[in-house]
Design a protein around this motif. Structure first.
Motif, mmCIF file in Angstrom:
data_model
loop_
_atom_site.group_PDB
_atom_site.id
_atom_site.type_symbol
_atom_site.label_atom_id
_atom_site.label_comp_id
_atom_site.label_asym_id
_atom_site.label_seq_id
_atom_site.Cartn_x
_atom_site.Cartn_y
_atom_site.Cartn_z
ATOM 1 N N MET A 58 36.624 34.922 37.171
ATOM 2 C CA MET A 58 36.785 34.968 38.534
ATOM 3 C C MET A 58 37.449 36.444 38.978
ATOM 4 O O MET A 58 36.916 36.950 39.979
ATOM 5 C CB MET A 58 38.447 34.031 38.857
ATOM 6 C CG MET A 58 37.935 32.621 38.572
ATOM 7 S SD MET A 58 39.481 31.528 38.420
ATOM 8 C CE MET A 58 40.105 31.650 40.131
ATOM 9 N N LEU A 59 38.093 37.172 38.274
ATOM 10 C CA LEU A 59 38.441 38.531 38.502
ATOM 11 C C LEU A 59 37.302 39.550 38.685
ATOM 12 O O LEU A 59 37.236 40.313 39.389
ATOM 13 C CB LEU A 59 39.339 39.029 37.237
ATOM 14 C CG LEU A 59 40.792 38.586 37.283
ATOM 15 C CD1 LEU A 59 41.576 39.030 36.166
ATOM 16 C CD2 LEU A 59 41.612 38.862 38.507
ATOM 17 N N CYS A 60 36.343 39.269 37.529
ATOM 18 C CA CYS A 60 35.007 39.990 37.641
ATOM 19 C C CYS A 60 34.295 39.559 39.040
ATOM 20 O O CYS A 60 33.547 40.771 39.638
ATOM 21 C CB CYS A 60 34.116 39.729 36.657
ATOM 22 S SG CYS A 60 34.708 40.165 34.992
ATOM 23 N N LEU A 61 34.171 38.343 39.368
ATOM 24 C CA LEU A 61 33.272 37.988 40.728
ATOM 25 C C LEU A 61 34.330 38.957 41.822
ATOM 26 O O LEU A 61 33.693 39.401 42.797
ATOM 27 C CB LEU A 61 33.311 36.595 40.926
ATOM 28 C CG LEU A 61 32.617 35.881 39.953
ATOM 29 C CD1 LEU A 61 32.879 34.393 40.167
ATOM 30 C CD2 LEU A 61 31.175 36.197 39.746
ATOM 31 N N ALA A 62 35.632 38.913 41.980
ATOM 32 C CA ALA A 62 36.245 39.359 42.978
ATOM 33 C C ALA A 62 36.371 40.903 43.053
ATOM 34 O O ALA A 62 36.362 41.485 43.948
ATOM 35 C CB ALA A 62 37.797 38.911 42.723
ATOM 36 N N ASP A 63 36.208 41.500 41.709
ATOM 37 C CA ASP A 63 35.972 43.119 41.483
ATOM 38 C C ASP A 63 34.839 43.520 42.394
ATOM 39 O O ASP A 63 35.011 44.596 43.146
ATOM 40 C CB ASP A 63 35.829 43.508 40.077
ATOM 41 C CG ASP A 63 37.506 43.326 39.344
ATOM 42 O OD1 ASP A 63 38.357 43.545 39.908
ATOM 43 O OD2 ASP A 63 37.400 42.817 38.181
ATOM 44 N N VAL A 64 33.761 42.644 42.345
ATOM 45 C CA VAL A 64 32.584 43.397 42.781
ATOM 46 C C VAL A 64 32.753 43.306 44.463
ATOM 47 O O VAL A 64 32.374 43.965 45.086
ATOM 48 C CB VAL A 64 31.250 42.145 42.722
ATOM 49 C CG1 VAL A 64 29.993 42.664 43.448
ATOM 50 C CG2 VAL A 64 30.919 42.331 40.953
ATOM 51 N N MET A 65 33.597 42.314 44.957
ATOM 52 C CA MET A 65 33.916 42.150 46.530
ATOM 53 C C MET A 65 34.812 43.562 46.718
ATOM 54 O O MET A 65 34.622 44.082 47.754
ATOM 55 C CB MET A 65 34.454 41.127 46.787
ATOM 56 C CG MET A 65 33.673 39.836 46.438
ATOM 57 S SD MET A 65 34.649 38.209 46.918
ATOM 58 C CE MET A 65 33.488 36.993 46.327
ATOM 59 N N GLY A 66 35.892 43.754 45.968
ATOM 60 C CA GLY A 66 36.565 44.991 46.369
ATOM 61 C C GLY A 66 35.858 46.147 46.171
ATOM 62 O O GLY A 66 36.111 47.138 47.058
ATOM 63 N N VAL A 67 35.254 46.129 45.015
ATOM 64 C CA VAL A 67 34.426 47.731 45.058
ATOM 65 C C VAL A 67 33.285 47.835 46.109
ATOM 66 O O VAL A 67 33.141 48.894 46.604
ATOM 67 C CB VAL A 67 33.790 47.804 43.645
ATOM 68 C CG1 VAL A 67 32.756 49.070 43.650
ATOM 69 C CG2 VAL A 67 34.765 47.794 42.599
ATOM 70 N N TRP A 68 32.845 46.768 46.430
ATOM 71 C CA TRP A 68 31.750 46.894 47.635
ATOM 72 C C TRP A 68 32.483 47.391 48.979
ATOM 73 O O TRP A 68 31.792 48.089 49.579
ATOM 74 C CB TRP A 68 31.269 45.369 47.974
ATOM 75 C CG TRP A 68 30.435 45.276 49.233
ATOM 76 C CD1 TRP A 68 28.965 45.883 49.318
ATOM 77 C CD2 TRP A 68 30.700 44.726 50.139
ATOM 78 N NE1 TRP A 68 28.471 45.583 50.752
ATOM 79 C CE2 TRP A 68 29.426 44.848 51.181
ATOM 80 C CE3 TRP A 68 31.775 44.106 50.539
ATOM 81 C CZ2 TRP A 68 29.518 44.428 52.362
ATOM 82 C CZ3 TRP A 68 31.769 43.552 52.090
ATOM 83 C CH2 TRP A 68 30.669 43.626 52.868
#
Length: 250
Positions: A58-68
């Motif tokens: 879940m964190l990995c998926l959310a990390d992509v959004m934050g970095v984007w």
């Protein structure tokens, strides 16, 4: 009971799981402390070590959004100092984490979070210049960050101490944090799969169903952060970290 991919939930547990997904999304777009609040919530449903493995994708998926959204604001000068030490901390956390039970896990995480809050408050009380921008401090923080991230996905408080002491402005703080955790969380996946066996096909599918809620949390986080003034944001981080420590202790 409600069954999802071989996991059985009560209605209350499923609601907590949904709330955790929203909190994870919010944490990656600047509402920093919600990620630390999500950890004890998820541990209350799955237990300590298993909850770490369930939360990681879940964190990995959310990390992509934050970095984007915040990738332009990262301070790579600080990240290059932290990454080698964070790798060491992750390996250390893998070894130690496999030896502790849920009670010890909660106590270690609570002590680390409370200690981080104390340091944050000390910095805000006029000691900002007392924490040097030296390699040894980055090494200590990076190691602690990798360790706490691996053991309990709770490196947010440790890294907040470092980035606040470096006096990064709001957007730079969020962008640098987003890159740090995206790299480290993806790095941790093989350890969870092959060493701890806390990530499986079933846990991944379970996490994937939370993607819409993670996205809602991410957009909600962007909106909330845009409304928080620069100085107030620092105190917001401290307050949410303190809430997470309290939840881990009770």
């Amino acid at each position: 009971m409600i069954t999802l991919f071989s996991f059985h939930f009560t209605t209350a547990q499923l609601f907590i799981f949904f709330l955790v997904a929203v909190f994870v999304g919010m944490s990656k777009t600047g509402v920093h402390g919600t990620g630390m609040v999500a950890v004890p919530l998820l541990a209350s449903v799955f237990g300590g070590q298993l909850s770490s493995g369930i939360m990681l994708p879940m964190l990995c998926l959310a990390d992509v959004m934050g970095v984007w959204y915040y990738h332009r604001h990262a301070s790579w000068e600080h990240l290059k100092k932290l990454f080698p030490w964070a790798v060491i901390g992750t390996i250390l956390g893998t070894v130690v984490g496999g030896m502790i039970d849920d009670h010890i896990f909660r106590m270690i995480m609570a002590v680390i979070i409370v200690g981080s809050v104390v340091i944050m408050l000390w910095l805000e009380r006029g000691h900002k210049e007392d924490i040097p921008d030296y390699k040894w401090f980055a090494g200590l923080t990076g190691t602690a960050g990798g360790f706490t991230s691996m053991v309990g996905n709770l490196a947010g408080s440790v890294m907040a101490v470092y980035f606040l002491s470096m006096r990064l402005p709001k957007n730079s703080f969020i962008g640098t944090t987003a890159w740090f955790f995206m790299v480290m969380n993806w790095f941790k996946i093989p350890f969870h799969v092959f060493a701890w066996h806390t990530i499986s096909w079933h846990t991944f599918l379970l996490d994937l169903t939370m993607l819409p809620l993670i996205a809602i949390g991410a957009f909600l986080g962007v909106f909330i952060v845009s409304k928080i003034p620069e100085r107030m944001y620092r105190w917001f981080i401290i307050g949410m970290t303190l809430v997470a420590a309290f939840m881990m202790l009770v």
